[in-house]
Design an enzyme around this catalytic site. Structure first.
Site, short mmCIF file in Angstrom:
data_model
loop_
_atom_site.label_atom_id
_atom_site.label_comp_id
_atom_site.label_asym_id
_atom_site.label_seq_id
_atom_site.Cartn_x
_atom_site.Cartn_y
_atom_site.Cartn_z
N TYR A 23 -3.62 -3.93 2.37
CA TYR A 23 -4.37 -3.48 3.54
C TYR A 23 -3.58 -2.37 4.20
O TYR A 23 -2.37 -2.48 4.41
CB TYR A 23 -4.56 -4.65 4.52
CG TYR A 23 -5.31 -4.28 5.79
CD1 TYR A 23 -6.66 -3.96 5.74
CD2 TYR A 23 -4.67 -4.25 7.02
CE1 TYR A 23 -7.36 -3.62 6.90
CE2 TYR A 23 -5.35 -3.92 8.19
CZ TYR A 23 -6.70 -3.61 8.12
OH TYR A 23 -7.38 -3.28 9.27
N ASP B 46 3.78 1.81 2.66
CA ASP B 46 3.24 1.36 3.93
C ASP B 46 4.13 0.24 4.43
O ASP B 46 4.04 -0.91 3.98
CB ASP B 46 1.79 0.90 3.75
CG ASP B 46 1.18 0.45 5.08
OD1 ASP B 46 1.93 0.31 6.05
OD2 ASP B 46 -0.04 0.22 5.11
N LYS C 168 3.75 -1.91 14.35
CA LYS C 168 4.27 -3.24 14.72
C LYS C 168 5.68 -3.19 15.33
O LYS C 168 5.82 -2.93 16.51
CB LYS C 168 4.20 -4.16 13.51
CG LYS C 168 2.75 -4.20 12.96
CD LYS C 168 2.45 -5.35 12.08
CE LYS C 168 1.13 -5.21 11.36
NZ LYS C 168 0.08 -6.06 11.80
C1 LIG Z 1 0.53 -3.00 5.91
C2 LIG Z 1 -0.38 -2.59 7.04
N1 LIG Z 1 -0.75 -1.32 7.14
C3 LIG Z 1 -1.55 -0.89 8.13
C4 LIG Z 1 -2.01 -1.77 9.09
C5 LIG Z 1 -2.88 -1.26 10.18
O1 LIG Z 1 -2.19 -1.33 11.39
P1 LIG Z 1 -2.99 -1.42 12.79
O2 LIG Z 1 -3.65 -2.73 12.82
O3 LIG Z 1 -1.91 -1.23 13.81
O4 LIG Z 1 -3.96 -0.28 12.79
C6 LIG Z 1 -1.64 -3.12 9.01
C7 LIG Z 1 -2.09 -4.15 9.98
O5 LIG Z 1 -3.07 -4.20 10.54
C8 LIG Z 1 -0.82 -3.54 7.96
O6 LIG Z 1 -0.45 -4.81 7.84
N1 LIG Z 2 -3.35 -8.38 8.59
C1 LIG Z 2 -3.58 -7.68 9.83
C2 LIG Z 2 -2.34 -6.97 10.20
O1 LIG Z 2 -1.33 -6.97 9.58
C3 LIG Z 2 -4.01 -8.65 10.86
C4 LIG Z 2 -4.21 -8.05 12.20
C5 LIG Z 2 -5.65 -7.81 12.51
O2 LIG Z 2 -6.40 -7.37 11.63
O3 LIG Z 2 -6.02 -8.03 13.66
#
Ligand SMILES: Cc1ncc(COP(=O)(O)O)c(C=O)c1O
Ligand SMILES: N[C@H](C=O)CCC(=O)O
Length: 424
Positions: free
Chosen positions: A142, A237, A265
């Protein structure tokens, strides 16, 4: 009706599904979400005043535990000077110097507001640099919710029943090619089928959005080699792994350097922050130096920078945090292996996962084999006993410096109880 139920009913009238991010709705575990009113150290408290030991940690940022005084005080100081200026600040310079100093492959870094934005911008930089369009991602990884990334994505998409998301034009997804995690041959094949057309390979160096799946020995180095041989950029990522698996993230832990890296994060310590950075020659393509446009009204926000800087400085000055969370991770995984016979236990450092499938879990297909109905029963059992974990099989369990050996032993004991109860 409890306060959480009441709030959820109100929320559903004015927010899609009652939540501002889908996994929070508890849909895949068939419960009403808990509305959280405050958090401190390893505990969170819901609107009904119930306390839980928290293994979500806001999905990763809270590596020091909630409400850490060093972070809180930095935010309080920054707030006194104003919330946002839309102009350059010293905080941003300090943040960039810190990130570049921590990660050798990052020579220039740009702050943004979320992991999604970081990934979207890094991909654009890679495309601008290579003058190519195609992108390789891995099924089950993701990378946020930008159009091109919602192809065989992990996290909430894995339980949403819309594997690739409606609303993404075919033209946006067409250039996203998918390979199988831990399978170098599937990447080789894509390079062979698309000679001179792949701009970048993007990967979660430890996949943490299809549950947690570690990279097999040689996988990350193999990706480095394939990208070098084919003139493509390697993007790590590190939104979850950055500053978590080591101060230098997965790159330090596995000894592989990426061309571009994305963060989120932990670098915001709970404030909405993301960043992307990497090799100077690529990052110098970004405006205003180069012609790859990317901007943000609130990017580098002074309060967010103050929070992130305080957390990162603390981590740099306290390497014992990493020793502590590593040892907790090892202890928890050992406890889970005993407590949960017939289940795969995975993880790296302070990321852990219990899969309701015997495994081995090495990719999207093997992760998807997990029994999600059984996971839902397990989740409810834990929640009833004051333990808050991610409400989906396909998420990580996050440990923080605030957790203790007693906490992880209690978690393993509660899981052992669940398995005993299931038998009877
Ligand atoms: C590996 C990774 N990349 C990107 C994202 C996207 O980050 P955000 O939710 O801050 O947009 C997330 C989590 O949501 C993630 O776990
Ligand atoms: N897996 C997602 C972030 O790492 C979970 C957070 C979200 O989607 O709200």
């Amino acid at each position: 009706m409890g306060r959480s139920e009441e709030l959820f009913e109100r929320a559903k009238r004015v927010i899609p599904g009652g939540v501002n991010s889908p996994v929070r709705a508890f849909g895949s575990v068939g419960l009403t979400p808990r509305f959280i009113s405050r958090a401190d150290r390893q505990k969170i408290y819901d609107a009904d005043g119930r306390a839980y030991t928290d293994y979500v940690g806001s999905w990763g940022p809270m590596i020091l535990g909630h409400n850490h005084p060093v972070v809180r005080e930095a935010v309080e100081r920054a707030v006194k000077d104003g919330l946002s200026f839309g102009a350059a600040t010293e905080h941003e310079v300090e943040m960039a110097e810190l990130v570049c100093g921590a990660v050798p492959s990052v020579e220039l870094v740009r702050m943004v507001n979320s992991g999604t934005e970081a990934v979207m911008s890094a991909v654009r930089a890679a495309r601008g640099f290579t003058d190519r369009d195609k992108l390789v991602k891995f099924a089950g990884c993701y990378h946020g919710h930008s159009d091109a990334m919602l192809v065989k994505a992990g996290s909430g998409v894995m339980t949403a029943g819309v594997p690739d998301s409606a609303g993404v034009p075919a033209s946006c997804a067409r250039d996203t090619l998918t390979a199988a995690y831990n399978d170098l041959e599937s990447v080789e094949l894509l390079f062979a089928e698309n000679p001179g057309r792949i701009a970048a390979v993007i990967v979660e160096p430890v996949a943490a959005n299809m549950g947690v799946v570690e990279p097999a020995g040689g996988f990350l180095k193999g990706l480095r080699r394939l990208c070098d041989e084919n003139g493509a950029a390697l993007i790590f990522d590190e939104v979850i792994t950055g500053f978590r698996l080591a101060f230098g993230g997965a790159q330090e832990r596995y000894g592989v350097e990426a061309d571009l890296v994305t963060y989120g994060k932990i670098i915001g310590a709970g404030m909405p922050v993301g960043a992307y950075g990497g090799r100077r020659e690529i990052m110098e393509r970004v405006a205003p130096v180069g012609s790859v446009y990317q901007a943000g009204t609130l990017s580098g926000n002074p309060v967010a920078m103050a929070a992130g800087l305080a957390q990162l400085r603390y981590l740099r000055e306290h390497p014992e945090v990493y020793a502590h969370i590593e040892s907790l991770g090892r202890r928890l995984r050992a406890g889970l292996r005993e407590a949960a016979p017939g289940c795969a236990v995975t993880g790296a450092g302070s990321l852990c996962c219990l899969f309701f499938t015997p495994g081995p879990v090495v990719d999207y297909t093997t992760a998807k084999a997990a029994d999600t109905a059984r996971f839902a029963r397990y989740f409810r059992f834990l929640l009833d006993r004051g333990i808050y974990t991610a409400p989906s099989q396909f998420e990580a369990l996050f440990l923080s410096d605030a957790h203790t050996e007693g906490d992880v032993d209690a978690l393993a004991a509660c899981i052992a109880d669940f398995f005993r109860t299931e038998k009877n």
